[in-house]
Scaffold this motif. Sequence first.
Motif, mmCIF file in Angstrom:
data_model
loop_
_atom_site.group_PDB
_atom_site.id
_atom_site.type_symbol
_atom_site.label_atom_id
_atom_site.label_comp_id
_atom_site.label_asym_id
_atom_site.label_seq_id
_atom_site.Cartn_x
_atom_site.Cartn_y
_atom_site.Cartn_z
ATOM 1 N N PHE A 365 23.153 1.193 -0.766
ATOM 2 C CA PHE A 365 23.115 2.194 -1.837
ATOM 3 C C PHE A 365 24.304 3.157 -1.780
ATOM 4 O O PHE A 365 24.274 4.235 -2.380
ATOM 5 C CB PHE A 365 21.776 2.952 -1.854
ATOM 6 C CG PHE A 365 21.384 3.639 -0.574
ATOM 7 C CD1 PHE A 365 21.927 4.874 -0.232
ATOM 8 C CD2 PHE A 365 20.442 3.062 0.273
ATOM 9 C CE1 PHE A 365 21.546 5.525 0.923
ATOM 10 C CE2 PHE A 365 20.054 3.707 1.443
ATOM 11 C CZ PHE A 365 20.606 4.946 1.772
ATOM 12 N N ALA A 366 25.370 2.749 -1.067
ATOM 13 C CA ALA A 366 26.608 3.538 -1.081
ATOM 14 C C ALA A 366 27.387 3.195 -2.347
ATOM 15 O O ALA A 366 28.490 2.618 -2.302
ATOM 16 C CB ALA A 366 27.435 3.252 0.163
ATOM 17 N N LYS A 367 26.798 3.523 -3.481
ATOM 18 C CA LYS A 367 27.349 3.130 -4.786
ATOM 19 C C LYS A 367 27.278 4.311 -5.750
ATOM 20 O O LYS A 367 26.523 5.256 -5.556
ATOM 21 C CB LYS A 367 26.560 1.942 -5.364
ATOM 22 C CG LYS A 367 26.435 0.737 -4.425
ATOM 23 C CD LYS A 367 27.777 0.121 -4.080
ATOM 24 C CE LYS A 367 27.621 -1.020 -3.066
ATOM 25 N NZ LYS A 367 28.919 -1.556 -2.629
ATOM 26 N N ARG A 368 28.058 4.206 -6.817
ATOM 27 C CA ARG A 368 27.996 5.219 -7.873
ATOM 28 C C ARG A 368 26.621 5.215 -8.519
ATOM 29 O O ARG A 368 25.910 4.199 -8.520
ATOM 30 C CB ARG A 368 29.064 4.940 -8.933
ATOM 31 C CG ARG A 368 30.490 4.983 -8.431
ATOM 32 C CD ARG A 368 31.476 4.893 -9.600
ATOM 33 N NE ARG A 368 31.213 3.726 -10.426
ATOM 34 C CZ ARG A 368 31.794 2.544 -10.265
ATOM 35 N NH1 ARG A 368 32.663 2.356 -9.284
ATOM 36 N NH2 ARG A 368 31.507 1.544 -11.063
ATOM 37 N N GLU A 369 26.251 6.342 -9.124
ATOM 38 C CA GLU A 369 24.938 6.451 -9.744
ATOM 39 C C GLU A 369 24.743 5.400 -10.825
ATOM 40 O O GLU A 369 23.663 4.798 -10.913
ATOM 41 C CB GLU A 369 24.753 7.847 -10.346
ATOM 42 C CG GLU A 369 23.393 8.056 -10.984
ATOM 43 C CD GLU A 369 23.179 9.468 -11.486
ATOM 44 O OE1 GLU A 369 22.509 9.619 -12.539
ATOM 45 O OE2 GLU A 369 23.660 10.413 -10.826
ATOM 46 N N ASP A 370 25.762 5.135 -11.623
ATOM 47 C CA ASP A 370 25.596 4.137 -12.688
ATOM 48 C C ASP A 370 25.399 2.741 -12.112
ATOM 49 O O ASP A 370 24.649 1.935 -12.671
ATOM 50 C CB ASP A 370 26.772 4.176 -13.673
ATOM 51 C CG ASP A 370 28.092 3.806 -13.026
ATOM 52 O OD1 ASP A 370 28.356 4.250 -11.896
ATOM 53 O OD2 ASP A 370 28.880 3.060 -13.655
ATOM 54 N N THR A 371 26.049 2.445 -10.976
ATOM 55 C CA THR A 371 25.839 1.143 -10.321
ATOM 56 C C THR A 371 24.395 1.012 -9.852
ATOM 57 O O THR A 371 23.748 -0.034 -10.057
ATOM 58 C CB THR A 371 26.782 0.980 -9.121
ATOM 59 O OG1 THR A 371 28.137 1.148 -9.538
ATOM 60 C CG2 THR A 371 26.617 -0.393 -8.473
ATOM 61 N N LEU A 372 23.859 2.058 -9.236
ATOM 62 C CA LEU A 372 22.482 2.025 -8.735
ATOM 63 C C LEU A 372 21.482 1.908 -9.886
ATOM 64 O O LEU A 372 20.483 1.184 -9.778
ATOM 65 C CB LEU A 372 22.196 3.275 -7.909
ATOM 66 C CG LEU A 372 23.008 3.410 -6.609
ATOM 67 C CD1 LEU A 372 22.733 4.747 -5.940
ATOM 68 C CD2 LEU A 372 22.699 2.257 -5.654
ATOM 69 N N ARG A 373 21.755 2.594 -10.988
ATOM 70 C CA ARG A 373 20.851 2.508 -12.147
ATOM 71 C C ARG A 373 20.866 1.101 -12.737
ATOM 72 O O ARG A 373 19.802 0.544 -13.073
ATOM 73 C CB ARG A 373 21.243 3.543 -13.197
ATOM 74 C CG ARG A 373 20.929 4.980 -12.791
ATOM 75 C CD ARG A 373 21.168 5.960 -13.921
ATOM 76 N NE ARG A 373 20.875 7.326 -13.511
ATOM 77 C CZ ARG A 373 19.668 7.856 -13.478
ATOM 78 N NH1 ARG A 373 18.616 7.122 -13.836
ATOM 79 N NH2 ARG A 373 19.480 9.110 -13.086
ATOM 80 N N GLN A 374 22.048 0.514 -12.873
ATOM 81 C CA GLN A 374 22.128 -0.846 -13.406
ATOM 82 C C GLN A 374 21.423 -1.836 -12.489
ATOM 83 O O GLN A 374 20.686 -2.714 -12.954
ATOM 84 C CB GLN A 374 23.593 -1.255 -13.565
ATOM 85 C CG GLN A 374 24.354 -0.532 -14.655
ATOM 86 C CD GLN A 374 25.811 -0.959 -14.677
ATOM 87 O OE1 GLN A 374 26.129 -2.149 -14.706
ATOM 88 N NE2 GLN A 374 26.712 0.014 -14.648
ATOM 89 N N ALA A 375 21.648 -1.684 -11.189
ATOM 90 C CA ALA A 375 21.008 -2.606 -10.237
ATOM 91 C C ALA A 375 19.501 -2.468 -10.274
ATOM 92 O O ALA A 375 18.765 -3.471 -10.296
ATOM 93 C CB ALA A 375 21.542 -2.332 -8.822
ATOM 94 N N ALA A 376 19.011 -1.228 -10.295
ATOM 95 C CA ALA A 376 17.560 -1.002 -10.313
ATOM 96 C C ALA A 376 16.933 -1.561 -11.583
ATOM 97 O O ALA A 376 15.829 -2.136 -11.541
ATOM 98 C CB ALA A 376 17.264 0.478 -10.173
#
Length: 382
Positions: A365-376
């Motif tokens: 989860f060492a990712k940008r917020e938009d990356t985490l939202r897309q992945a989730a």
Amino acid sequence: MLASKLPKVGTTIFTRMSQLAAETGALNLSQGFPDFDSPAPLREAVARHIAAGHNQYAPMSGLPALRQQVAAKVLALYGRAADADSEVTIVPGATEAIFCAVQALIHPGDEAIVLDPCYDSYEPSVELAGGRCVHVPLALPDFAVDWQRLADAITPRTRLIFINSPHNPSGALLSRADLDRLAALIRDRDIHLISDEVYEHLVFDGVQHASVLAHDELYQRAFVVSSFGKTYHVTGWKTGYVVAPPALTAELRKIHQYVTFCGVTPLQCALADFMVEHPEHITQLPGFYQAKRDLFCDLLVGSRFRFTRAAGTYFQLVDYSAIRPDLDDVAMAEWLTREHGVAAIPVSVFYQDAPQDLRLVRFCFAKREDTLRQAAEKLCAV
């Protein structure tokens, strides 16, 4: 024909999953690196030092200014008055540090104990030194040390025990009580430690990291390894350090000088400057990554994955038993990447003999917020 010294070793799972993510266009939550940049003042300092001509060999043990900053940090955080000249060594990455420490300790026929699941560089380093790894599994579901199994694994040939806290891949933490128990276990034995503490500043929920540096008895027989790459979001710089008592440091440096000799000079200069000018970075790091952990976990609450929030590191384990119990975790990681566009790491690769019913994969989860939202969003649709 060449007889391989590492016949069981192939391309690492981290390389394979990152390559698969690139081929399929999946979001890469497999390999442990940020998809955001390091602090601008740190990057600017590198450019400044390159322009100033700081481009030749650094001292073998590391730039004095950086070693002094590490010693100051160790004193401030752990109360250890480590001597910057005789106890701190700057190295090109924690993996090299671990390799050199193993070569300094292990002789042919010696045994080293690793606690499974464990980072994949430990065992090859031991084998190349002529030693043998003895694998002791951590107790599930919380990845705690099974002290009886650890005690039973110690033999007259045991020379080294690896510990790793915060723990990759689980995020579990060792406590001060755990360190005390380890000290009692090896007190009268000729056993050393490698304490892999590369995620030392990624400890959440107000918990304090229990470092071997703060344990007087264990420190006397330990190499403590950490990583500027993890702390400052610069994994590609491959720069870390080792803190160890003078006699152990001297043996480590004998090996280090013939492996890489020294780390990259302008990177060391920049890190030394940044540590002086921005001491708040370290104190803000737990909150920075806890916010990312909580965002990712909050978004996964509505999914069919089961999980307990990681206590440390920037990795989150999830149990997929309710989704595809028919798939082992390697197949599941590939299926998630190909069919659902999110790459993960299977936890079984960190074991010598993984439990047959293990159904866990690791997300970074060492990712940008938009990356985490897309992945989730993709994972909630699985």
